[in-house]
Scaffold this motif. Structure first.
Motif, PDB file in Angstrom:
ATOM      1  N   ALA A  49       0.838  -1.204   0.000  1.00 17.10           N
ATOM      2  CA  ALA A  49       0.000   0.000   0.000  1.00 17.10           C
ATOM      3  C   ALA A  49       0.869   1.250   0.000  1.00 17.10           C
ATOM      4  O   ALA A  49       2.010   1.223   0.467  1.00 17.10           O
ATOM      5  CB  ALA A  49      -0.890   0.021   1.244  1.00 17.10           C
ATOM      6  N   TYR A  50       0.318   2.300  -0.528  1.00 21.05           N
ATOM      7  CA  TYR A  50       0.826   3.653  -0.270  1.00 21.05           C
ATOM      8  C   TYR A  50       0.076   4.064   0.994  1.00 21.05           C
ATOM      9  O   TYR A  50      -1.016   4.628   0.943  1.00 21.05           O
ATOM     10  CB  TYR A  50       0.526   4.531  -1.470  1.00 21.05           C
ATOM     11  CG  TYR A  50       0.819   6.001  -1.324  1.00 21.05           C
ATOM     12  CD1 TYR A  50       1.785   6.479  -0.452  1.00 21.05           C
ATOM     13  CD2 TYR A  50       0.128   6.917  -2.098  1.00 21.05           C
ATOM     14  CE1 TYR A  50       2.048   7.825  -0.355  1.00 21.05           C
ATOM     15  CE2 TYR A  50       0.380   8.271  -2.016  1.00 21.05           C
ATOM     16  CZ  TYR A  50       1.336   8.720  -1.138  1.00 21.05           C
ATOM     17  OH  TYR A  50       1.587  10.066  -1.034  1.00 21.05           O
ATOM     18  N   ALA A  51       0.673   3.672   2.132  1.00 22.09           N
ATOM     19  CA  ALA A  51      -0.099   3.592   3.376  1.00 22.09           C
ATOM     20  C   ALA A  51      -0.722   4.910   3.846  1.00 22.09           C
ATOM     21  O   ALA A  51      -1.897   4.926   4.236  1.00 22.09           O
ATOM     22  CB  ALA A  51       0.747   2.965   4.471  1.00 22.09           C
ATOM     23  N   MET A  53      -1.748   7.525   2.223  1.00 25.06           N
ATOM     24  CA  MET A  53      -2.911   7.885   1.393  1.00 25.06           C
ATOM     25  C   MET A  53      -4.007   6.837   1.521  1.00 25.06           C
ATOM     26  O   MET A  53      -5.200   7.176   1.543  1.00 25.06           O
ATOM     27  CB  MET A  53      -2.510   8.049  -0.067  1.00 25.06           C
ATOM     28  CG  MET A  53      -3.671   8.453  -0.961  1.00 25.06           C
ATOM     29  SD  MET A  53      -3.124   8.857  -2.635  1.00 25.06           S
ATOM     30  CE  MET A  53      -4.707   8.921  -3.491  1.00 25.06           C
ATOM     31  N   ARG A  56      -5.959   7.671   4.507  1.00 25.21           N
ATOM     32  CA  ARG A  56      -6.827   8.840   4.250  1.00 25.21           C
ATOM     33  C   ARG A  56      -8.035   8.479   3.414  1.00 25.21           C
ATOM     34  O   ARG A  56      -9.152   8.949   3.667  1.00 25.21           O
ATOM     35  CB  ARG A  56      -6.028   9.937   3.523  1.00 25.21           C
ATOM     36  CG  ARG A  56      -5.194  10.771   4.450  1.00 25.21           C
ATOM     37  CD  ARG A  56      -4.292  11.696   3.683  1.00 25.21           C
ATOM     38  NE  ARG A  56      -5.011  12.779   3.032  1.00 25.21           N
ATOM     39  CZ  ARG A  56      -4.486  13.992   2.863  1.00 25.21           C
ATOM     40  NH1 ARG A  56      -3.269  14.256   3.309  1.00 25.21           N
ATOM     41  NH2 ARG A  56      -5.165  14.928   2.253  1.00 25.21           N
ATOM     42  N   HIS A  78      -7.512  -3.456   6.758  1.00 17.61           N
ATOM     43  CA  HIS A  78      -6.867  -4.135   5.618  1.00 17.61           C
ATOM     44  C   HIS A  78      -5.492  -4.609   6.037  1.00 17.61           C
ATOM     45  O   HIS A  78      -4.769  -3.910   6.737  1.00 17.61           O
ATOM     46  CB  HIS A  78      -6.756  -3.183   4.421  1.00 17.61           C
ATOM     47  CG  HIS A  78      -6.688  -3.912   3.112  1.00 17.61           C
ATOM     48  ND1 HIS A  78      -5.668  -4.778   2.786  1.00 17.61           N
ATOM     49  CD2 HIS A  78      -7.522  -3.908   2.050  1.00 17.61           C
ATOM     50  CE1 HIS A  78      -5.888  -5.274   1.572  1.00 17.61           C
ATOM     51  NE2 HIS A  78      -7.008  -4.770   1.103  1.00 17.61           N
ATOM     52  N   MET A 110     -16.987  -1.832   0.548  1.00 16.44           N
ATOM     53  CA  MET A 110     -16.053  -2.794  -0.058  1.00 16.44           C
ATOM     54  C   MET A 110     -15.841  -2.474  -1.543  1.00 16.44           C
ATOM     55  O   MET A 110     -14.701  -2.485  -2.034  1.00 16.44           O
ATOM     56  CB  MET A 110     -16.634  -4.198   0.132  1.00 16.44           C
ATOM     57  CG  MET A 110     -15.636  -5.292  -0.057  1.00 16.44           C
ATOM     58  SD  MET A 110     -14.159  -5.083   0.945  1.00 16.44           S
ATOM     59  CE  MET A 110     -12.953  -5.556  -0.286  1.00 16.44           C
ATOM     60  N   LEU A 113     -13.716   0.682  -1.793  1.00 11.99           N
ATOM     61  CA  LEU A 113     -12.331   0.371  -1.397  1.00 11.99           C
ATOM     62  C   LEU A 113     -11.567  -0.224  -2.576  1.00 11.99           C
ATOM     63  O   LEU A 113     -10.433   0.173  -2.876  1.00 11.99           O
ATOM     64  CB  LEU A 113     -12.370  -0.605  -0.216  1.00 11.99           C
ATOM     65  CG  LEU A 113     -11.065  -1.111   0.393  1.00 11.99           C
ATOM     66  CD1 LEU A 113     -11.336  -1.585   1.837  1.00 11.99           C
ATOM     67  CD2 LEU A 113     -10.426  -2.250  -0.381  1.00 11.99           C
ATOM     68  N   LYS A 114     -12.202  -1.153  -3.285  1.00  8.32           N
ATOM     69  CA  LYS A 114     -11.515  -1.849  -4.381  1.00  8.32           C
ATOM     70  C   LYS A 114     -11.232  -0.939  -5.571  1.00  8.32           C
ATOM     71  O   LYS A 114     -10.383  -1.255  -6.395  1.00  8.32           O
ATOM     72  CB  LYS A 114     -12.333  -3.065  -4.844  1.00  8.32           C
ATOM     73  CG  LYS A 114     -12.302  -4.220  -3.862  1.00  8.32           C
ATOM     74  CD  LYS A 114     -13.057  -5.422  -4.378  1.00  8.32           C
ATOM     75  CE  LYS A 114     -12.234  -6.271  -5.306  1.00  8.32           C
ATOM     76  NZ  LYS A 114     -11.442  -7.303  -4.605  1.00  8.32           N
ATOM     77  N   GLN A 115     -11.968   0.174  -5.685  1.00  9.20           N
ATOM     78  CA  GLN A 115     -11.769   1.079  -6.818  1.00  9.20           C
ATOM     79  C   GLN A 115     -10.872   2.263  -6.476  1.00  9.20           C
ATOM     80  O   GLN A 115     -10.357   2.922  -7.368  1.00  9.20           O
ATOM     81  CB  GLN A 115     -13.123   1.632  -7.282  1.00  9.20           C
ATOM     82  CG  GLN A 115     -14.003   0.597  -7.919  1.00  9.20           C
ATOM     83  CD  GLN A 115     -15.451   1.058  -8.020  1.00  9.20           C
ATOM     84  OE1 GLN A 115     -15.756   2.210  -7.759  1.00  9.20           O
ATOM     85  NE2 GLN A 115     -16.330   0.148  -8.387  1.00  9.20           N
ATOM     86  N   ASP A 116     -10.745   2.571  -5.207  1.00 10.04           N
ATOM     87  CA  ASP A 116     -10.269   3.896  -4.822  1.00 10.04           C
ATOM     88  C   ASP A 116      -9.001   3.909  -3.966  1.00 10.04           C
ATOM     89  O   ASP A 116      -8.270   4.900  -3.965  1.00 10.04           O
ATOM     90  CB  ASP A 116     -11.422   4.566  -4.037  1.00 10.04           C
ATOM     91  CG  ASP A 116     -11.121   6.005  -3.710  1.00 10.04           C
ATOM     92  OD1 ASP A 116     -11.030   6.805  -4.644  1.00 10.04           O
ATOM     93  OD2 ASP A 116     -10.947   6.314  -2.514  1.00 10.04           O
ATOM     94  N   VAL A 117      -8.757   2.849  -3.210  1.00  8.41           N
ATOM     95  CA  VAL A 117      -7.717   2.916  -2.177  1.00  8.41           C
ATOM     96  C   VAL A 117      -6.394   2.365  -2.722  1.00  8.41           C
ATOM     97  O   VAL A 117      -6.369   1.265  -3.288  1.00  8.41           O
ATOM     98  CB  VAL A 117      -8.161   2.121  -0.923  1.00  8.41           C
ATOM     99  CG1 VAL A 117      -7.080   2.177   0.155  1.00  8.41           C
ATOM    100  CG2 VAL A 117      -9.471   2.685  -0.387  1.00  8.41           C
ATOM    101  N   PRO A 118      -5.284   3.135  -2.583  1.00  8.14           N
ATOM    102  CA  PRO A 118      -4.018   2.695  -3.165  1.00  8.14           C
ATOM    103  C   PRO A 118      -3.379   1.522  -2.417  1.00  8.14           C
ATOM    104  O   PRO A 118      -2.440   1.674  -1.639  1.00  8.14           O
ATOM    105  CB  PRO A 118      -3.138   3.953  -3.125  1.00  8.14           C
ATOM    106  CG  PRO A 118      -3.727   4.806  -2.056  1.00  8.14           C
ATOM    107  CD  PRO A 118      -5.195   4.491  -1.997  1.00  8.14           C
ATOM    108  N   ILE A 119      -3.967   0.361  -2.672  1.00  5.12           N
ATOM    109  CA  ILE A 119      -3.464  -0.922  -2.170  1.00  5.12           C
ATOM    110  C   ILE A 119      -3.399  -1.847  -3.381  1.00  5.12           C
ATOM    111  O   ILE A 119      -4.292  -1.795  -4.241  1.00  5.12           O
ATOM    112  CB  ILE A 119      -4.398  -1.512  -1.087  1.00  5.12           C
ATOM    113  CG1 ILE A 119      -4.471  -0.577   0.127  1.00  5.12           C
ATOM    114  CG2 ILE A 119      -3.927  -2.904  -0.659  1.00  5.12           C
ATOM    115  CD1 ILE A 119      -5.462  -1.022   1.200  1.00  5.12           C
ATOM    116  N   TRP A 120      -2.352  -2.653  -3.447  1.00 11.84           N
ATOM    117  CA  TRP A 120      -2.177  -3.559  -4.592  1.00 11.84           C
ATOM    118  C   TRP A 120      -1.833  -4.951  -4.086  1.00 11.84           C
ATOM    119  O   TRP A 120      -1.234  -5.105  -3.032  1.00 11.84           O
ATOM    120  CB  TRP A 120      -1.027  -3.078  -5.486  1.00 11.84           C
ATOM    121  CG  TRP A 120      -1.203  -1.694  -5.973  1.00 11.84           C
ATOM    122  CD1 TRP A 120      -1.835  -1.302  -7.120  1.00 11.84           C
ATOM    123  CD2 TRP A 120      -0.744  -0.477  -5.339  1.00 11.84           C
ATOM    124  NE1 TRP A 120      -1.793   0.067  -7.234  1.00 11.84           N
ATOM    125  CE2 TRP A 120      -1.129   0.597  -6.156  1.00 11.84           C
ATOM    126  CE3 TRP A 120      -0.041  -0.210  -4.171  1.00 11.84           C
ATOM    127  CZ2 TRP A 120      -0.840   1.919  -5.845  1.00 11.84           C
ATOM    128  CZ3 TRP A 120       0.244   1.109  -3.846  1.00 11.84           C
ATOM    129  CH2 TRP A 120      -0.152   2.155  -4.683  1.00 11.84           C
TER     130      TRP A 120
END
Lengths: 141, 81
Positions: A49-51, A53, A56, A78, A110, A113-120
Motif C-alpha cells: 500500500a501507499y499507506a 494515502m 486517508r 486491511h 467494499m 475500497l476496491k476502486q479507490d484505495v491505493p493498495i495492490w
C-alpha cells in the motif's frame, strides 16, 4: 475505525467492536485469499500500500458511508504483506438500526475500497510465476 | 526544480527502483511530469496512460501544478480487497 496492519485480522473482535444495543443489524464482510482461480493455484497473495494515502482514503470512505446511511459504527481493516489461502486480507464491519442500511453500506464500502484505495496485490502461483493484479491493465503492457 | 516520484506495484517492478527524481521546470503540471517520467523511465511508456497519480496524497489531474516539495506518487490500477 480504520486500520492497516501487517498481522492477522481478528474479525470476531471487529464484529464485537461494532455491536451495539442500538443496532438491529450487524453486517460483516471478510475478503479471503482464494486458492484456486480457473486452473491456477495461488500459494499466497502479497499486498502493498501507499499507506498514508490509503489510510486517508479509507477514512473518507468511512465518513461518506456514515453520511449516506444511519450507521451506528463501522470498522474497516486491511492487511498488508503475505496472506495465505483462506486467510483474511480485509474486514468491513458495520452496524445500523435496520438491516438494509447495514447490507448496503457494507457492500458500498467494499466496492469503493476496491476502486479507490491505493493498495495492490500480487498473486504468487504454485507454478512458480507471479503477477500483479491491476484491473484493466494488460499484464504484458 | 527536482521532484521525487515514488513508484508502487508494477511501476516499481518494471522500473527496478522504488522512486525516481525528475528535473522539471518551475510551473510544471502533472502532464509535464508524466512526459518527463517516461523520458527517464522508457520502460513505463505503455503503462503511464493507465496509471493515476497522487500529489500530496490526493488523486491529481493532468492540469494540477507540481511544486518542488510535492509528494508525487504513481498509482497503478488498485487491487485491494
Amino acid at each position: 475505525m480504520i486500520e492497516i496492519t501487517e498481522g492477522p485480522i481478528d474479525h470476531a473482535a471487529l464484529t464485537e467492536r461494532v455491536r451495539s444495543n442500538l443496532a438491529g443489524a450487524v453486517c460483516v464482510f471478510l475478503g479471503t485469499t482464494r486458492e484456486v482461480t480457473g486452473d491456477r493455484r495461488t500459494l499466497t497473495l502479497e499486498y502493498e500500500a501507499y499507506a498514508p494515502m490509503a489510510r486517508r482514503r479509507l477514512e473518507a470512505i468511512e465518513a461518506q458511508a456514515r453520511e449516506r446511511w444511519p450507521l451506528i459504527d463501522a470498522a474497516i481493516v486491511h492487511r498488508l504483506g503475505r496472506v495465505g489461502p483462506g486467510e483474511i486480507s480485509v474486514v468491513v464491519a458495520v452496524s445500523s438500526p435496520h438491516r438494509a442500511a447495514a447490507f448496503e453500506a457494507c457492500q458500498w464500502i467494499m466496492d469503493t475500497l476496491k476502486q479507490d484505495v491505493p493498495i495492490w496485490k500480487k498473486e504468487r502461483y504454485a507454478d512458480g510465476t507471479d503477477e500483479w493484479v491491476h484491473p484493466g491493465l494488460c499484464p504484458k503492457g | 526544480m527536482q521532484v521525487e516520484v515514488r513508484l508502487y506495484a508494477i511501476a516499481r517492478e518494471r522500473a527496478g527502483r522504488p522512486s525516481v527524481v525528475l528535473d522539471l521546470p518551475e510551473g510544471s503540471r502533472l502532464a509535464d511530469l508524466k512526459s518527463a517520467l517516461v523520458r527517464s523511465l522508457p520502460e513505463l511508456t505503455g503503462l503511464v496512460p493507465h496509471f493515476k497519480f497522487a500529489i500530496d496524497q490526493e488523486y491529481a489531474e493532468d492540469g494540477d501544478m507540481i511544486a518542488s516539495g510535492s509528494e508525487v506518487v504513481v498509482v497503478p490500477p488498485v487491487s485491494g480487497g
